[in-house]
Design a protein around this motif. Structure first.
Motif, PDB file in Angstrom:
ATOM      1  N   GLU A  90     -36.664 -37.803  -8.783  1.00 28.28           N
ATOM      2  CA  GLU A  90     -35.492 -37.904  -9.661  1.00 28.28           C
ATOM      3  C   GLU A  90     -35.116 -36.546 -10.236  1.00 28.28           C
ATOM      4  O   GLU A  90     -33.943 -36.161 -10.237  1.00 28.28           O
ATOM      5  N   GLU A  91     -36.095 -35.806 -10.728  1.00 33.02           N
ATOM      6  CA  GLU A  91     -35.817 -34.479 -11.290  1.00 33.02           C
ATOM      7  C   GLU A  91     -35.091 -33.601 -10.277  1.00 33.02           C
ATOM      8  O   GLU A  91     -34.121 -32.918 -10.617  1.00 33.02           O
ATOM      9  N   THR A  92     -35.572 -33.627  -9.052  1.00 32.62           N
ATOM     10  CA  THR A  92     -34.973 -32.786  -8.011  1.00 32.62           C
ATOM     11  C   THR A  92     -33.530 -33.194  -7.749  1.00 32.62           C
ATOM     12  O   THR A  92     -32.634 -32.347  -7.619  1.00 32.62           O
ATOM     13  N   LEU A  93     -33.275 -34.491  -7.675  1.00 29.06           N
ATOM     14  CA  LEU A  93     -31.914 -34.974  -7.416  1.00 29.06           C
ATOM     15  C   LEU A  93     -30.960 -34.612  -8.551  1.00 29.06           C
ATOM     16  O   LEU A  93     -29.802 -34.255  -8.311  1.00 29.06           O
ATOM     17  N   ILE A  94     -31.435 -34.673  -9.796  1.00 32.98           N
ATOM     18  CA  ILE A  94     -30.582 -34.304 -10.930  1.00 32.98           C
ATOM     19  C   ILE A  94     -30.301 -32.806 -10.911  1.00 32.98           C
ATOM     20  O   ILE A  94     -29.190 -32.360 -11.220  1.00 32.98           O
ATOM     21  N   MET A  95     -31.288 -32.015 -10.538  1.00 30.34           N
ATOM     22  CA  MET A  95     -31.069 -30.568 -10.402  1.00 30.34           C
ATOM     23  C   MET A  95     -30.014 -30.295  -9.337  1.00 30.34           C
ATOM     24  O   MET A  95     -29.067 -29.516  -9.553  1.00 30.34           O
ATOM     25  N   LEU A  96     -30.138 -30.934  -8.165  1.00 32.34           N
ATOM     26  CA  LEU A  96     -29.157 -30.743  -7.091  1.00 32.34           C
ATOM     27  C   LEU A  96     -27.767 -31.226  -7.523  1.00 32.34           C
ATOM     28  O   LEU A  96     -26.750 -30.620  -7.185  1.00 32.34           O
ATOM     29  N   LYS A  97     -27.734 -32.299  -8.275  1.00 29.00           N
ATOM     30  CA  LYS A  97     -26.468 -32.829  -8.782  1.00 29.00           C
ATOM     31  C   LYS A  97     -25.785 -31.798  -9.679  1.00 29.00           C
ATOM     32  O   LYS A  97     -24.572 -31.566  -9.560  1.00 29.00           O
ATOM     33  N   SER A  98     -26.542 -31.181 -10.578  1.00 31.67           N
ATOM     34  CA  SER A  98     -25.953 -30.180 -11.464  1.00 31.67           C
ATOM     35  C   SER A  98     -25.427 -28.983 -10.668  1.00 31.67           C
ATOM     36  O   SER A  98     -24.416 -28.377 -11.042  1.00 31.67           O
ATOM     37  N   ALA A  99     -26.103 -28.656  -9.571  1.00 28.96           N
ATOM     38  CA  ALA A  99     -25.650 -27.549  -8.725  1.00 28.96           C
ATOM     39  C   ALA A  99     -24.316 -27.876  -8.063  1.00 28.96           C
ATOM     40  O   ALA A  99     -23.388 -27.057  -8.034  1.00 28.96           O
ATOM     41  N   VAL A 100     -24.190 -29.100  -7.548  1.00 28.98           N
ATOM     42  CA  VAL A 100     -22.982 -29.506  -6.826  1.00 28.98           C
ATOM     43  C   VAL A 100     -21.804 -29.705  -7.777  1.00 28.98           C
ATOM     44  O   VAL A 100     -20.657 -29.415  -7.433  1.00 28.98           O
ATOM     45  N   LEU A 101     -22.068 -30.180  -8.982  1.00 25.94           N
ATOM     46  CA  LEU A 101     -20.991 -30.472  -9.923  1.00 25.94           C
ATOM     47  C   LEU A 101     -20.129 -29.250 -10.237  1.00 25.94           C
ATOM     48  O   LEU A 101     -18.910 -29.350 -10.369  1.00 25.94           O
ATOM     49  N   PHE A 102     -20.770 -28.082 -10.369  1.00 25.76           N
ATOM     50  CA  PHE A 102     -20.058 -26.932 -10.905  1.00 25.76           C
ATOM     51  C   PHE A 102     -19.810 -25.804  -9.911  1.00 25.76           C
ATOM     52  O   PHE A 102     -18.976 -24.942 -10.176  1.00 25.76           O
ATOM     53  N   SER A 103     -20.514 -25.762  -8.795  1.00 23.70           N
ATOM     54  CA  SER A 103     -20.412 -24.612  -7.892  1.00 23.70           C
ATOM     55  C   SER A 103     -19.136 -24.650  -7.074  1.00 23.70           C
ATOM     56  O   SER A 103     -18.594 -25.721  -6.775  1.00 23.70           O
ATOM     57  N   SER A 104     -18.658 -23.473  -6.701  1.00 25.98           N
ATOM     58  CA  SER A 104     -17.414 -23.353  -5.946  1.00 25.98           C
ATOM     59  C   SER A 104     -17.672 -23.229  -4.456  1.00 25.98           C
ATOM     60  O   SER A 104     -17.080 -23.953  -3.657  1.00 25.98           O
ATOM     61  N   ARG A 105     -18.552 -22.322  -4.088  1.00 23.51           N
ATOM     62  CA  ARG A 105     -18.838 -22.120  -2.664  1.00 23.51           C
ATOM     63  C   ARG A 105     -19.754 -23.217  -2.132  1.00 23.51           C
ATOM     64  O   ARG A 105     -20.422 -23.922  -2.874  1.00 23.51           O
ATOM     65  N   GLU A 347     -30.457 -36.267 -19.499  1.00 21.07           N
ATOM     66  CA  GLU A 347     -30.037 -37.671 -19.374  1.00 21.07           C
ATOM     67  C   GLU A 347     -28.525 -37.804 -19.226  1.00 21.07           C
ATOM     68  O   GLU A 347     -28.043 -38.676 -18.499  1.00 21.07           O
ATOM     69  N   VAL A 348     -27.764 -36.936 -19.889  1.00 21.18           N
ATOM     70  CA  VAL A 348     -26.307 -37.010 -19.761  1.00 21.18           C
ATOM     71  C   VAL A 348     -25.870 -36.621 -18.348  1.00 21.18           C
ATOM     72  O   VAL A 348     -25.000 -37.267 -17.754  1.00 21.18           O
ATOM     73  N   ILE A 349     -26.470 -35.575 -17.793  1.00 22.47           N
ATOM     74  CA  ILE A 349     -26.141 -35.196 -16.409  1.00 22.47           C
ATOM     75  C   ILE A 349     -26.624 -36.274 -15.440  1.00 22.47           C
ATOM     76  O   ILE A 349     -25.927 -36.627 -14.478  1.00 22.47           O
ATOM     77  N   ARG A 350     -27.783 -36.820 -15.682  1.00 17.91           N
ATOM     78  CA  ARG A 350     -28.307 -37.897 -14.833  1.00 17.91           C
ATOM     79  C   ARG A 350     -27.358 -39.092 -14.815  1.00 17.91           C
ATOM     80  O   ARG A 350     -27.088 -39.670 -13.749  1.00 17.91           O
TER      81      ARG A 350
END
Length: 411
Positions: A90-105, A347-350
């Motif tokens: 779960e931790e890993t997926l939330i980290m990847l989610k935060s990366a995808v949410l904001f990155s441009s490239r 938890e909010v990002i999750r």
């Protein structure tokens, strides 16, 4: 009287015939030239490219085609690596989610995981909406160690944590890479830390943040029994690497007078210091850069912001000025109540639904949750946590508006 009329009529007919002749001549195609005429070059346009064989000019470029040669596959995206074992799915997926949410490239995920976690990663990532899955590609690798005893490496500090030491050896086709621990959250685009690669000088090949800002309360300065970098040591939870340089460098060390390659050095270094290290692979990295300080670029604390930066009082000036860029919730703070500010962000990002409005479903819930943390030292400085994420969300919306208007504007 009749004669002048006839003359006038004849002249009028002659004028009409002459006009028709001139019009027909202007519409006729010009004769083909015996040799192709050269156009004068237009301002700002490069001359025609020669073919590889040195013959004539290259064929005409299609509309919308890239002007520059296509980048090699390894340079087309920003490479992000993580190692996940045990209960870190779960931790890993939330980290990847935060990366995808904001990155441009575009992003390339390199996920090193135990065999039992591979199908779970594949299933969960496929469940994300297509508007986000098109922003990344993912590769999942088994846990492997190219030198030494695999069982020893697996037990070093935390399960599988030592895997990151072998990334330059395993990912031979990747030029540069950002490694992060599973308990990291991106509060701004990865593009921004990726740009730090351009700031490396000719000898630097990796970048990390200090373990602490104040030597008096730093762990390494008080307790370490081995060499470490600088006055406070390094934290390796966020590590930017030029893998090409790492693979080609011979490192100074305490083992032999000459230099050793990265792979040659790892296991002998571990054997020499294994009875003196506490934090496993992070300690080994500190030892390596103690002997090779010219190889390291040190980025400021807002790129690896941990509870230590606020639980003893705010001591990360970069975060106070610019806001937290990357949050590192080490010591399990996402899953207990010791640091409710860190837990609230996780938890909010999750819980954020991918397609929802960022301000309504992410930023405002964060503000509300932070009101319950003002009694803690970290909770007293909510602006440190919110400044960068607010700026990032505004940028995301601006980009979406530009894309929308561009797609609907007709010229």
């Amino acid at each position: 009287m009749r004669r002048p009329c006839k003359v006038a009529a004849a002249l009028l007919c002659l004028a009409v015939l002459l006009l028709l002749y001139l019009l027909a001549g202007s519409a006729a195609p010009p004769p083909a030239p015996s040799a192709p005429a050269r156009r004068p070059p237009r301002l700002g346009r490069s001359p025609p490219r020669r073919s590889p064989a040195g013959g004539g000019s290259a064929s005409a470029r299609k509309f919308g085609e890239q002007k520059h040669p296509k980048e090699p596959p390894s340079l087309q995206c920003m490479h992000l690596a993580v190692v996940a074992c045990g209960d870190r799915l779960e931790e890993t997926l939330i980290m990847l989610k935060s990366a995808v949410l904001f990155s441009s490239r575009r992003l390339c995920f390199h996920i090193f995981a135990e065999d039992s976690l591979k199908p779970e990663f594949e299933t969960k990532l496929k469940e994300w909406p297509s508007s986000y899955t098109k922003k990344f590609e993912s590769n999942i690798y088994p846990i492997t160690f190219s030198v030494g005893n695999a069982q020893e490496w697996k037990k070093l500090f935390k399960p599988c944590a030592a895997q990151r030491l072998f990334l330059p050896v395993i990912l031979k086709d990747v030029d540069s890479l950002l490694y992060v621990d599973t308990d990291v959250l991106f509060l701004r685009p990865i593009d921004d830390i990726w740009h730090l690669l351009r700031e490396f000088n000719s000898t630097q090949l990796a970048a990390m943040a200090p373990e602490h800002e104040m030597p008096k309360i730093g762990w390494y300065s008080r307790f370490a029994r081995h060499p470490y970098y600088g006055s406070t040591g390094l934290n390796s939870g966020v590590m930017l690497m030029n893998l090409t340089r790492i693979r080609s460098t011979h490192f100074k060390n305490s083992l032999i007078p000459g230099g050793l390659t990265w792979e040659e050095m790892l296991y002998p270094l571990y054997q020499k210091y294994k009875n003196y290290i506490t934090w496993g692979d992070q300690d080994l990295l500190n030892i390596i850069f103690y002997f090779n300080p010219e190889c390291l670029y040190v980025f400021p604390c807002q790129w690896n912001y941990r509870p230590d930066h606020c639980m003893y009082g705010s001591n990360c000036r970069g975060a106070e000025e610019e806001g937290v860029s990357i949050l590192h919730g080490n010591r399990g703070v996402y899953h207990d109540d010791k640091q409710p500010t860190f837990k609230a962000l996780y938890e909010v990002i999750r819980d954020f639904p991918f397609e929802d409005n960022l301000f309504q479903s992410l930023y405002y819930p964060l503000q509300s949750r932070f009101l319950d943390t003002v009694h803690t030292l970290c909770g007293r400085i909510p602006q440190v946590f919110l400044k960068q994420i607010e700026k990032t969300m505004k940028k995301v919306y601006e980009n979406r508006v530009i894309v929308y208007l561009g797609a609907n504007h007709k010229y």
